[in-house]
Design a protein around this motif. Structure first.
Motif, PDB file in Angstrom:
ATOM      1  N   VAL A 247       0.805  -1.220   0.000  1.00 36.49           N
ATOM      2  CA  VAL A 247       0.000   0.000   0.000  1.00 36.49           C
ATOM      3  C   VAL A 247       0.841   1.274   0.000  1.00 36.49           C
ATOM      4  N   ASP A 248       1.919   1.326   0.737  1.00 34.91           N
ATOM      5  CA  ASP A 248       2.737   2.542   0.748  1.00 34.91           C
ATOM      6  C   ASP A 248       3.400   2.763  -0.608  1.00 34.91           C
ATOM      7  N   GLU A 249       3.708   1.679  -1.284  1.00 39.42           N
ATOM      8  CA  GLU A 249       4.305   1.759  -2.621  1.00 39.42           C
ATOM      9  C   GLU A 249       3.307   2.287  -3.651  1.00 39.42           C
ATOM     10  N   LEU A 250       2.046   1.913  -3.504  1.00 37.75           N
ATOM     11  CA  LEU A 250       1.028   2.241  -4.507  1.00 37.75           C
ATOM     12  C   LEU A 250       0.551   3.684  -4.445  1.00 37.75           C
ATOM     13  N   GLY A 251       0.714   4.330  -3.307  1.00 41.78           N
ATOM     14  CA  GLY A 251       0.320   5.727  -3.183  1.00 41.78           C
ATOM     15  C   GLY A 251      -1.182   5.960  -3.243  1.00 41.78           C
ATOM     16  N   VAL A 252      -1.959   5.068  -2.629  1.00 43.92           N
ATOM     17  CA  VAL A 252      -3.420   5.181  -2.647  1.00 43.92           C
ATOM     18  C   VAL A 252      -3.909   6.015  -1.464  1.00 43.92           C
ATOM     19  N   LEU A 253      -5.225   6.285  -1.453  1.00 44.26           N
ATOM     20  CA  LEU A 253      -5.810   7.045  -0.352  1.00 44.26           C
ATOM     21  C   LEU A 253      -5.777   6.268   0.961  1.00 44.26           C
ATOM     22  N   GLY A 254      -5.973   4.942   0.867  1.00 44.14           N
ATOM     23  CA  GLY A 254      -6.036   4.164   2.096  1.00 44.14           C
ATOM     24  C   GLY A 254      -6.063   2.671   1.835  1.00 44.14           C
ATOM     25  N   LEU A 255      -6.024   1.926   2.928  1.00 44.96           N
ATOM     26  CA  LEU A 255      -6.022   0.463   2.930  1.00 44.96           C
ATOM     27  C   LEU A 255      -7.166  -0.022   3.807  1.00 44.96           C
ATOM     28  N   VAL A 256      -7.920  -1.025   3.327  1.00 51.50           N
ATOM     29  CA  VAL A 256      -8.991  -1.617   4.124  1.00 51.50           C
ATOM     30  C   VAL A 256      -8.841  -3.138   4.100  1.00 51.50           C
ATOM     31  N   CYS A 257      -8.702  -3.740   5.279  1.00 50.80           N
ATOM     32  CA  CYS A 257      -8.549  -5.188   5.391  1.00 50.80           C
ATOM     33  C   CYS A 257      -9.720  -5.768   6.170  1.00 50.80           C
ATOM     34  N   TYR A 258     -10.302  -6.820   5.649  1.00 47.63           N
ATOM     35  CA  TYR A 258     -11.425  -7.495   6.301  1.00 47.63           C
ATOM     36  C   TYR A 258     -10.958  -8.859   6.809  1.00 47.63           C
ATOM     37  N   GLY A 259     -10.845  -8.978   8.143  1.00 50.98           N
ATOM     38  CA  GLY A 259     -10.333 -10.210   8.725  1.00 50.98           C
ATOM     39  C   GLY A 259      -8.843 -10.360   8.447  1.00 50.98           C
ATOM     40  N   TYR A 260      -8.034  -9.457   8.979  1.00 52.95           N
ATOM     41  CA  TYR A 260      -6.589  -9.502   8.704  1.00 52.95           C
ATOM     42  C   TYR A 260      -5.953 -10.701   9.414  1.00 52.95           C
ATOM     43  N   PRO A 261      -5.090 -11.454   8.722  1.00 54.32           N
ATOM     44  CA  PRO A 261      -4.426 -12.604   9.345  1.00 54.32           C
ATOM     45  C   PRO A 261      -3.198 -12.171  10.153  1.00 54.32           C
ATOM     46  N   PHE A 262      -3.442 -11.646  11.332  1.00 60.65           N
ATOM     47  CA  PHE A 262      -2.330 -11.190  12.173  1.00 60.65           C
ATOM     48  C   PHE A 262      -1.361 -12.323  12.492  1.00 60.65           C
ATOM     49  N   HIS A 263      -1.873 -13.546  12.569  1.00 59.10           N
ATOM     50  CA  HIS A 263      -1.043 -14.736  12.786  1.00 59.10           C
ATOM     51  C   HIS A 263      -1.837 -15.953  12.331  1.00 59.10           C
ATOM     52  N   PRO A 264      -1.183 -17.088  12.046  1.00 57.68           N
ATOM     53  CA  PRO A 264      -1.941 -18.297  11.709  1.00 57.68           C
ATOM     54  C   PRO A 264      -2.743 -18.765  12.925  1.00 57.68           C
ATOM     55  N   PRO A 265      -3.910 -19.361  12.710  1.00 60.52           N
ATOM     56  CA  PRO A 265      -4.703 -19.862  13.842  1.00 60.52           C
ATOM     57  C   PRO A 265      -3.906 -20.837  14.701  1.00 60.52           C
ATOM     58  N   GLY A 266      -3.957 -20.624  16.006  1.00 60.17           N
ATOM     59  CA  GLY A 266      -3.252 -21.500  16.928  1.00 60.17           C
ATOM     60  C   GLY A 266      -1.761 -21.231  17.037  1.00 60.17           C
ATOM     61  N   LYS A 267      -1.261 -20.234  16.314  1.00 59.12           N
ATOM     62  CA  LYS A 267       0.172 -19.910  16.347  1.00 59.12           C
ATOM     63  C   LYS A 267       0.363 -18.408  16.564  1.00 59.12           C
ATOM     64  N   PRO A 268      -0.049 -17.918  17.716  1.00 62.84           N
ATOM     65  CA  PRO A 268       0.012 -16.469  17.954  1.00 62.84           C
ATOM     66  C   PRO A 268       1.428 -15.903  17.952  1.00 62.84           C
ATOM     67  N   GLU A 269       2.425 -16.781  18.103  1.00 59.60           N
ATOM     68  CA  GLU A 269       3.813 -16.308  18.113  1.00 59.60           C
ATOM     69  C   GLU A 269       4.315 -15.967  16.708  1.00 59.60           C
ATOM     70  N   LYS A 270       3.640 -16.471  15.666  1.00 62.11           N
ATOM     71  CA  LYS A 270       4.064 -16.234  14.288  1.00 62.11           C
ATOM     72  C   LYS A 270       3.295 -15.046  13.705  1.00 62.11           C
ATOM     73  N   THR A 271       3.635 -13.870  14.173  1.00 62.89           N
ATOM     74  CA  THR A 271       2.896 -12.677  13.775  1.00 62.89           C
ATOM     75  C   THR A 271       3.266 -12.210  12.360  1.00 62.89           C
ATOM     76  N   ARG A 272       2.304 -11.554  11.723  1.00 69.33           N
ATOM     77  CA  ARG A 272       2.507 -10.962  10.395  1.00 69.33           C
ATOM     78  C   ARG A 272       2.264  -9.468  10.511  1.00 69.33           C
ATOM     79  N   THR A 273       2.971  -8.852  11.415  1.00 68.97           N
ATOM     80  CA  THR A 273       2.677  -7.455  11.756  1.00 68.97           C
ATOM     81  C   THR A 273       3.870  -6.513  11.613  1.00 68.97           C
ATOM     82  N   ALA A 274       5.062  -7.026  11.295  1.00 68.10           N
ATOM     83  CA  ALA A 274       6.258  -6.165  11.286  1.00 68.10           C
ATOM     84  C   ALA A 274       6.073  -4.961  10.372  1.00 68.10           C
ATOM     85  N   HIS A 275       5.537  -5.174   9.182  1.00 66.55           N
ATOM     86  CA  HIS A 275       5.373  -4.059   8.240  1.00 66.55           C
ATOM     87  C   HIS A 275       4.273  -3.100   8.659  1.00 66.55           C
TER      88      HIS A 275
END
Length: 209
Positions: free
Chosen positions: A104-132
């Motif tokens: 999204v930052d590369e594309l230069g759009v007005l905004g980003l909307v995520c529905y049900g973001y996969p912050f981590h795989p189910p049952g694996k809260p330690e494997k986050t997908r949040t660094a960016h």
């Protein structure tokens, strides 16, 4: 359907266009995507849906495939973004939202909307997908069910997320915004709430642009 695109056009000139990517397991015309697109369209948001290569191939021959590698998913989204014009946003359901968030930052759009973001795989809260998401510059909205196994309130509240990102919680909703029967609510109501939250977000980013 035009090639691998689906368009939801409001009756009046749209406030903005949302380029919306599907999740890992369901196509662009899944019941969830159909209902969400219709709810957004009713609120003046034009929705453009497309399919990643693996899902387009499944549509042709009926064979299930895993998602393409992440670089291929990102390149597909870039190609779709190249044809967009006017005020627009990017987003997606689950995996589609994650792919959009990485670009999204590369594309230069007005905004980003995520529905049900996969912050981590189910049952694996330690494997986050949040660094960016910690350094996200573009205004962003995540609409998330409070029972979503990919990220519940008590987990998400502990993440370091950019100030540009806001989370709207759908009470009792799961990853597909389906609530518990005991809640007295329905998936349709939660999808309408998600669309209403999106409209408020879109109006906000347009007013600041």
């Amino acid at each position: 359907m035009t090639d691998n695109l689906l368009l939801a056009e409001p009756g009046n000139p749209p406030l903005a266009t949302l380029l919306l990517a599907h999740g890992a397991g369901a196509p662009m015309d899944s019941p969830f995507m159909e209902q969400l697109s219709a709810a957004l369209c009713e609120r003046g948001i034009r929705v453009v849906r497309f399919e990643f290569p693996y899902m387009a191939a499944r549509r042709e021959d009926g064979r299930k495939r895993p998602p393409n590698p992440l670089p291929a998913l990102q390149q597909c989204l870039r190609e779709q973004a190249a044809s967009m014009s006017g005020p627009w946003l990017v987003g997606g359901k689950s995996m589609g939202g994650r792919v959009a968030s990485l670009l999204v930052d590369e594309l230069g759009v007005l905004g980003l909307v995520c529905y049900g973001y996969p912050f981590h795989p189910p049952g694996k809260p330690e494997k986050t997908r949040t660094a960016h998401l910690e350094a996200l510059a573009t205004p962003a909205l995540v609409v998330q069910g409070t029972r979503d196994p990919f990220g519940r309130p008590e987990e998400v509240s502990g993440y370091r997320l950019a100030d540009s990102l806001q989370v709207h919680w759908l009470e009792s909703g799961d990853h597909d915004f389906k609530p518990l029967k005991a809640s007295g609510r329905t998936q349709a109501l939660l999808i309408e709430e998600a669309a209403e939250a999106t409209l408020a977000f879109v109006q906000g980013v347009i007013s600041k642009s």
